[in-house]
Enzyme design. Structure first.
Site, PDB file in Angstrom:
ATOM      1  N   CYS A  27      51.251 -70.752 -43.956  1.00 36.45           N
ATOM      2  CA  CYS A  27      50.446 -71.539 -43.013  1.00 36.45           C
ATOM      3  C   CYS A  27      48.977 -71.611 -43.464  1.00 36.45           C
ATOM      4  O   CYS A  27      48.239 -70.641 -43.295  1.00 36.45           O
ATOM      5  CB  CYS A  27      50.571 -70.886 -41.635  1.00 36.45           C
ATOM      6  N   CYS A  30      46.338 -70.613 -40.945  1.00 39.78           N
ATOM      7  CA  CYS A  30      46.298 -69.157 -40.732  1.00 39.78           C
ATOM      8  C   CYS A  30      45.344 -68.489 -41.725  1.00 39.78           C
ATOM      9  O   CYS A  30      44.635 -67.544 -41.375  1.00 39.78           O
ATOM     10  CB  CYS A  30      47.689 -68.555 -40.873  1.00 39.78           C
TER      11      CYS A  30
END
Length: 103
Positions: A27, A30
């Protein structure tokens, strides 16, 4: 930042104020959030514990807390969720949400 597992999660959140970063290695947002969290950790180390939870290895926790997307941050105070923050947030926004619980 401590790495949380399904086995140690309950112990990590039971005392004080803890910010749990639910993330995934795949991700990109993230990774961006991690940079901000690292800065916050340096500034609040005496008052706030930061932990990271890899959703790919902690499916039971993802289900327990009803997570639908990453990054998701859960702020715990003495083991109870007091804030849920979804998506990448700025340092300023996060500190504004966290600070009242540190006083």
């Amino acid at each position: 930042m401590k790495q949380a597992t399904e086995q140690n999660f309950a112990t990590l959140i039971e005392h004080g104020v803890v910010l749990a970063d639910f993330h995934a290695s795949w991700c990109p947002p993230c990774s961006n959030q991690l940079e901000v969290l690292t800065q916050i950790e340096q500034e609040t180390a005496d008052f706030l514990t930061l932990i990271r939870v890899d959703i790919d290895h902690c499916g039971q926790l993802v289900h327990k807390y009803g997570l639908l997307s990453v990054p998701t941050l859960l702020l715990f105070q003495e083991g109870r969720v007091v804030e849920r923050i979804v998506g990448v947030q700025s340092k300023k926004v996060l500190l504004e949400l966290i600070t009242p619980y540190l006083l």
